[in-house]
Structures are given as C-alpha cells and as structure tokens.
Design a protein around this motif. Structure first.
Motif, short mmCIF file in Angstrom:
data_model
loop_
_atom_site.label_atom_id
_atom_site.label_comp_id
_atom_site.label_asym_id
_atom_site.label_seq_id
_atom_site.Cartn_x
_atom_site.Cartn_y
_atom_site.Cartn_z
N ASP A 258 4.57 3.53 -0.88
CA ASP A 258 4.01 4.88 -0.88
C ASP A 258 2.49 4.82 -0.79
O ASP A 258 1.87 3.82 -1.19
N ASP A 259 1.87 5.88 -0.29
CA ASP A 259 0.40 5.91 -0.17
C ASP A 259 -0.31 5.70 -1.50
O ASP A 259 -1.45 5.22 -1.55
N SER A 260 0.33 6.08 -2.60
CA SER A 260 -0.31 5.95 -3.91
C SER A 260 -0.64 4.50 -4.26
O SER A 260 -1.52 4.24 -5.09
N GLU A 261 0.04 3.54 -3.62
CA GLU A 261 -0.22 2.13 -3.91
C GLU A 261 -1.63 1.71 -3.48
O GLU A 261 -2.18 0.77 -4.03
N ALA B 82 -4.50 3.22 -3.88
CA ALA B 82 -5.49 3.43 -4.95
C ALA B 82 -5.04 2.85 -6.28
O ALA B 82 -5.86 2.53 -7.13
N ASP B 83 -3.73 2.75 -6.48
CA ASP B 83 -3.19 2.30 -7.78
C ASP B 83 -2.18 1.20 -7.54
O ASP B 83 -0.98 1.39 -7.65
N THR C 58 2.04 1.79 4.46
CA THR C 58 2.27 3.09 3.84
C THR C 58 2.21 4.16 4.94
O THR C 58 1.69 3.90 6.04
N LYS D 151 0.32 6.42 5.58
CA LYS D 151 -1.04 6.66 6.08
C LYS D 151 -1.33 5.86 7.35
O LYS D 151 -2.14 6.27 8.19
#
Length: 853
Positions: free
Chosen positions: A777-780, A782-783, A821, A823
């Motif tokens: 997921d794109d959240s990976e 930044a985190d 991801t 993105k």
C-alpha cells in the motif's frame, strides 16, 4: 438442502441413495425371511430396514452396479445435483462404481454386527453367494465380530426361523487360519489380505469373487485409507484376480473427513438412536470457565468424573472416563500427567494411580492393555480412566463410559474423528432402568459447534472458487530459484552494571481467589437443553516464604554467574542487597497492599514477583543475522503452482477479487460452476469482488482465474489485463501465499529475532526478463514496516545471487525485484510498454534503500 449466506447446507438424509421397492417377488421375495429378521433383530426395526434395503439392492434385479443406483438417484433428487454439480462429479466420489457396492450408516452402539450377520446368513441361505469375507481394520474389532458371529450362528432360534429350502442353514464362522470353504463366513483383520501375511484368504478366494460377499466393518477405513497397507485393502477389493462383485460396508462414521459417503443406501443416525433411546444421551460443553494451567483443567474433568461416581453409586456402576489423544506420543504424555495428578490430588501412591489409568495404543508396550479393555466394566477392575489414541477408539464395547475428553483439537477436527470419539461412550449399561443415561463430552467450548453439526446431520460446504493452473497453457513459463544453506552470525553487546528493581518496596498485585467457584454449561445433543455443572477449582498456592526463597535463589544464581567477569563493574551483588529477610518483607508488604490476608500466593501472583526481578540474566544483547549461501539452482515451471481459492464471504466484502474470462467457467470443477454463475452476475451481490476480462487473449496467465488480495493488488491486476499492457508481455503469474516460490528472510520483532518465508506476489515475463513484483500500500512509503524492509533486502540479495548463478551457467534469463505501490503503477507499466523496465526503481524501493543507508 438450503443456502445460508456463504455456505450451502445439506442434511445427510438428503444424500442417501434410495433403493427401489418395486421388486418382482419372483426375483426376490423378502417376506420369506421375515421370521428370521424378527428373531435376529427383535424390536430394532432400523436393523431390519437396513437388511431389507441392501438385499433389494443386491438381489432385486434392478441394478447391476453402484453406478446404476447412483445415476438413478442423481436424476431424481435435486439435492444430489446441488451437492455434486454434475453426474460426472458425483461419479468421481463413488469408491467402487462398477461393483454391487453400498454402505450402511448406522450409529455406533446400535448393533451393526447384527445387520452384517443378517446379510451374510440370508445371502448364504438363498444361495446367492457361496462364501462371505468380513474384513475389519484391527485385531480388537476382529475379535469382537468373530465372537458375535459365532454366538449368532449357534443360536437355534435363528436356525429354525429360516425357510425350509435354504442352501446354508448354519454358517461356518472361521478366521483366516482355516481354509474358506463353501458355507463359510471368514472374519479377519484386513492385514491378512496382504501378500506377505500367511493366511487362507488369497488361495481360497482367487477366481471365486463373483460368488463371494465382502463385508467391510468400519468401512470408513477403506475410504480414508492413507497408509500403504490401508490402501492395499482397497486394491485387494478391486483386484481382477478375485473378481469380487458384492461389497457392503458398514460404519457409524460414514465420512471422508467432513464429507459424507456417496454410496449410503441405509441410515440410522445418532439423532434417531438418541431419540429412540437405543444409546445414551450426549451432552457437551457449551461454555466453560478459563483455566490457567493443565492442573486446573484436570480438576474440572476430575470433578465431573467424581460427580458421575456419586450419581451412579446406587446403581453399582463405576463410571469410566476416556481421554482421546491424536497419537501415541500424546497418549503416553497425557497418561503420565493424569497419573501424577491423581497421585497428588487423591494422596495415593504412584502404583495406585497407575492402576486407575489404562493407556491404549498400537504400541507394543500397550498391547497387554488392549486385552484389559474387555474387563474394564467388571466390578473387580480398578480402571477409571482410559487414555486412547483416536484411531484406536473403535471396536471395544465398553458400556460404562460416562465422560469423553478430546485432549486436543487435532483429535477432534473432523466429523469422522468426532463421530469416532462419541461412539466410545454411546452404549447403554446392561439392564439400565429409569431416566436415560448421559455421556459427557468434556470438549473445549469452542468446539461445541462441530459436535452440534454432527448430531444435526448437517453437511456444510463453503462456497469457494479455485484458481488452478492448466498444464497445457501456452502461458506457462520457467522460473529459477536457489536452494540455500542457512547459517547464523551472532554479535553480542555487553550489558554493564546492575539492573534496578523493587525500589518501591512492594510488588503491585491484582486481587486473587485461591478456591474459585466455577460453572460449566453443557448443551444436550438433539434437544438443545442447557444444564449447569457447578464445581470448584483449587488454585495452586505458595507461602510468602516460599516465594521469597525462590526470588532469593534467583538473585544468588545471577551473582554467582557474574563473579567470573574480568571487569568488576560487571559483577553483581543482588543477594547482599536483597537478603532473604528483606525479600520476605517485600512479599508480605505486597500481600498487605493487595489485601490478601491468607498468606498464600497464587501462581499468577507468584509470576508477578518473579517478573519484578527483571531480565537479570541478560548480561548482553545479541544481534542475529542469518546468512544464506546458495547450494544449487532449482528450476520450476508455473504449471507446478498449487491451486488457491477464495470464499463467498471474501468476494462479497471485496477483500479478495476474482478475475475471469469467457473461458474460465469451463475450467472449473462442476461443484463450483453454479457459484461461479452467481459471482459473474453484473448486478449480483458479488459485483464488488469480481472483474470480467472480456477477451481471453488479454488474460496472459496459465491460471483458470486469478485472485487478487486487497485493493492494491486488484488495481495492479486490472492493469495486467488491459490490452496495451498485455500486448507487451509474454505471460504473467499470480503467486500463491505459500509453498510455490518463496524467499527466506529474517527480521527483528521487538527484541526477538524472527525467521520467515515470503512469496512475491507476481511474476511478469517479457522476453528473457522476469520481473518479480511485491505489492504494498502507498502508506508503506512514509511508514515503512521493519519486516517489509527486510523482505526487500533479502529479495534483492536473492535475485542478485540468482542472476550471478544464471550468468555463470550461461542461462539467458535475468530477474528483477521491485516493491511496488499504486503510486508507481502508471510509471511501471509505461516502462513495460516502452520495453524499458530494466533498472526500474519504485518510490518504495528508494525509500527502503534510504532507510538502510
């Protein structure tokens, strides 16, 4: 049959094969044997019904094989079509389709041996067969059946009730140590059919099978055959050298794991047997209190056993409890635990405790105990507890069992095993009068639904779709992997000085109860009635002095280990700072603060004191790195990928998405086609979890259909199936979560090193390039999770090593790994279309590399 949500529910009764009653009496007149059936079965009408049904099937002239009666029923019963999907699918479930074969489903404890003997006696009397072979799965069952058959053959009332013109009036009941001649009924363990076992069976029956009735007692052993010897039982029945024609099986557990037999022509269920009072009632745990350890669970089981002893004392019955384990090792372990518990709880010697516990397995050391099973109902026996392996729980007719304890889920994880376990406690004690006897199943409360389904005669089939690989697909391609040797590289970082602890002078303790009143709630099978058993658990306790001494010994042990340290700063002196008296004061103050006035400490609170000492033994921190050294190149093909599946619930919630083409339906099993038709409805309830690829040419994978996990994978798979991208690829494969292509890796979870394997999501082939993609997921970005960072690190290292190996061996293929991801999807596929994907790095790839530097 009915459909409830994501499951299709069938009642076993719906799956029975109906045998025609429209029989010409000139071909077979069952009325001539009614007097014999009355004498044999008495008031047990279900036994007569089973015998009549099988004889109409075998002798009525309507059917030449199992295939005939099964096909007739499939065409007449909607439930069978719903269950199997097609006649071809049902036919695959038939064990012996070309024989006059069938099964009798009759609840344990309701007299299967009478039915088997009745069939043997009537077929011999009629002259329909010359000989009967009754095969059993164990010596225990053989001995019991042989004794029963001999008793019945010697019964003058049965002899005299046969018609005057019979071919055989008194069957000659033997085992395979004697020659099987005409008029014989040979009862034998199936091991006697093995080629390396000396017996009369093979020589006596070769070429004569068409005039032999084969009876399979406990027939589920044939259907569930897994070991090589068990498989030979089935091979023997199919061997053309013998040419057997009539094969009848009987079992109280007509299941292949959870699946009901496809050839049952007569059924007398556990529910019927309970309702008609031929077996004990059954109650099982619906809800039970949590227990902290094995001893407390033993207390509950023991208290229920003692409750039965109290209730049955006036009847002169000593109740038996059976504990069922999965295997021999577990049986030995549980038997020893139970003996230790009884010795401590009852204050008796180890020898006296051993007299009360009888372990029974196929192990040679337990063989004398198998013989003792026949005596455990006798007043002189001291046995109160039997510990048995589940697969050996058949064939002994103990009637005083009032409690059954499945020790672990694996001894109770299918309808077959549940039915076998229940069967050991169903028989009613001799001469029982008054209120019906009850057998308690002391199961884990989370298993109660499984028992209920069995008793309710329910077959639930979860609706699923499977993605399988077509071995002949032009989209199969070769993949390469490496076989590794793994070694540990350990680095240590010293901890200097002492830890600080117990600075408040007490340990904060929760409220404790030393003797706890508890309630176990039972549910009665069939009626659903709930009852409650109130009892008490005595928690194990320690005195303040014992706990303080245990703490002091721990501190002193740490001090002694540290005295050899070269650096004085690494030596500890905990025992001097916390002498025994000081620790006793701390324990006592802790009890006062918690308002514990008994001076005793439960196990939970004892652990609180020990935890308060901290990690005193950790004098250093360790970092473990697993180094992988490649040993060999492994070549595999996408055609070897295992099937994977998704459920109706997953598709409805869109946690998974199925991609399919106009060709997909034809490649599904018949059982799944109806569900597939529902899934592909454009306005149906599964629309959120399905994607139709209109042109099969754009679906360049060897899979029948493809399953995406979650939103990011769904978006990626959509792009794989668009025309512009499909034109630029040779083929692609969605990997399975386990067991096909996986990469080993290691990471740290908290302070603990962990090892694992992960399977990259996709393989894309473009010429000699294989692009391996793991979707996140794109959240990976930044985190980033530490585990995913390590997956990335080990995957890059793996494919670098693999490419080096392929280069040295002059293979043209090269591999590239990316974590991708949504993105980056557009950039990724743009590069793919431009044939410029080599060297591509996603934003997540760069983010991980930056975190590692």
């Amino acid at each position: 049959m009915r459909t409830l949500g994501d499951r299709r529910t069938f009642h076993n009764e719906d799956l029975i094969l109906q045998v025609s009653t429209n029989i010409d009496p000139l071909v077979w007149d069952e009325s001539r044997y009614e007097a014999f059936l009355d004498a044999l079965c008495g008031i047990r009408e279900y036994q007569k019904t089973a015998i009549r049904t099988v004889l109409r099937y075998l002798l009525g002239g309507k059917y030449s094989s199992l295939r005939d009666v099964a096909r007739e029923n499939f065409e007449q019963k909607e439930e069978l079509e719903q269950r199997y999907g097609s006649w071809t699918a049902m036919e695959r479930h038939l064990q012996f389709p070309d024989h006059l074969c069938c099964s009798i489903d009759q609840a344990t404890g309701t007299g299967k041996s009478y039915v088997l003997y009745g069939l043997a006696a009537i077929l011999l009397a009629r002259g329909a067969v010359d000989r009967v072979l009754a095969l059993c799965p164990s010596n225990t069952i053989e001995a019991g059946l042989l004794e029963k058959f001999r008793d019945l053959a010697a019964n003058s009332e049965l002899r005299d009730s046969l018609p005057a013109d019979v071919s055989v009036r008194v069957p000659h009941v033997i085992n395979a140590s004697q020659t099987i001649v005409d008029g014989s009924v040979c009862v034998e363990n199936y091991h006697a059919i093995l080629e390396n076992v000396k017996s009369s069976i093979r020589d006596s029956l070769k070429g004569k099978g068409s005039r032999v009735l084969v009876l399979n007692d406990e027939a589920h052993h044939v259907s569930n055959a897994s070991g090589s010897q068990a498989k030979k039982w089935k091979e023997f029945l199919l061997d053309p050298e013998y040419g057997f024609r009539m094969i009848v099986g009987a079992s109280g557990t007509c299941y292949v794991n959870d699946d009901y037999f496809a050839d049952v022509v007569s059924r007398y269920s556990l529910r019927q047997a309970i309702e008609e009072r031929f077996v004990k009632k059954v109650e099982y745990v619906a809800e039970m209190p949590p227990t902290d350890n094995f001893e407390e669970k033993w207390q509950l089981i023991y208290n229920r056993h003692q409750d039965w002893k109290r209730k049955l004392k006036s009847r002169g019955i000593r109740p038996l409890s059976i504990i069922v384990t999965r295997d021999i090792r577990g049986c030995d372990q549980v038997a020893e635990e139970l003996k230790d518990f009884l010795a401590g709880w009852e204050g008796i010697s180890a020898e006296q405790a051993a007299d009360k516990v009888l372990p029974v397995t196929s192990s040679s050391k337990h063989q004398p105990n198998v013989a003792k099973l026949r005596l455990v109902d006798n007043a002189a026996s001291k046995v109160e507890w039997i510990v048995s392996v589940s697969m050996l729980s058949e064939g002994w007719d103990v009637k005083n069992v009032f409690q059954i304890v499945p020790h672990e889920k694996r001894a109770f994880d299918s309808k077959l095993l549940i039915a076998q376990v229940l069967g050991r406690g169903l028989r009613r004690p001799e001469g029982w009068q008054g209120e019906d006897p009850i057998v308690t199943v002391f199961n884990h409360d989370s298993w109660s639904g499984s028992i209920k389904h069995l008793v309710d005669e329910v077959l639930e089939i979860e609706r699923r779709l499977s993605s399988t690989i077509d071995p002949a697909s032009p989209f199969n391609f070769t993949l390469h992997n490496l076989d590794y040797t793994r070694a540990e590289d350990i680095s240590e970082y010293a901890k200097r000085g002492e830890y600080r602890f117990l600075e408040t002078g007490f340990v904060d303790l929760p409220t404790q109860v030393e003797a706890e009143d508890v309630t176990v709630e039972f549910e009665r099978a069939v009626t659903g009635e709930h009852t409650r058993f109130r009892t008490k658990i005595q928690h194990k306790t320690w005195s303040a002095e014992e706990v303080a001494e245990r703490m002091f010994n721990g501190l002193r042990s740490v001090d002694e280990e540290s005295q050899h340290a070269e650096d004085p700063k690494e030596r500890t002196d905990y025992a001097r700072k916390f002498p025994l008296e000081r620790l006793t004061e701390i324990v006592s103050e802790s009890l006062r603060q918690a308002r514990i006035t008994s001076g005793r400490i439960t196990d939970d609170n004892r652990q609180k004191f020990l935890q308060a000492l901290g990690t005193l033994r950790r004098k250093s921190a360790k970092r473990v790195i697993y180094k992988l050294t490649p040993d060999a190149l492994v070549t595999l093909n996408t055609s070897q990928r295992q099937a994977e599946s998704c459920s109706a619930a997953e598709l409805r919630r869109a946690t998974k998405t199925v991609f399919f083409t106009p060709d997909s339906r034809a490649r599904l099993d018949d059982e799944q086609k109806e569900f597939f038709d529902e899934v592909q409805e454009p306005d149906g309830e599964f629309v959120a979890g399905q994607v139709s690829v209109s042109n099969s040419a754009d679906f360049k994978t060897p899979a029948s259909l493809a399953i995406a996990d979650g939103g990011p994978e769904r978006r990626f798979m959509r792009l794989l199936c668009t025309r512009e991208n499909a034109l630029e690829m040779d083929a692609w494969l969605k990997n399975t979560p386990m067991s096909f292509y996986f990469i080993q890796y290691a990471w740290k979870k908290g302070e603990h090193p962990k090892r694992g394997e992960f399977s990259p999501d996709f393989f894309l082939k473009q010429g000699d390039r294989v692009f391996v993609v793991e979707i996140k997921d794109d959240s990976e970005i930044a985190d980033l999770s530490p585990e995913n960072a390590k997956k990335h690190e080990y995957a890059l290292a793996h494919f670098n090593l693999l490419n080096d190996w392929l280069d040295k061996e002059n293979f043209p293929e090269r591999y590239q790994f990316n974590m991708l991801t949504p993105k980056d999807y557009n950039r990724f596929f743009q590069k793919l279309r431009d044939n410029d994907l080599q060297g591509f790095r996603s934003e997540l790839d760069v983010s991980i590399a930056g975190a590692e530097s």
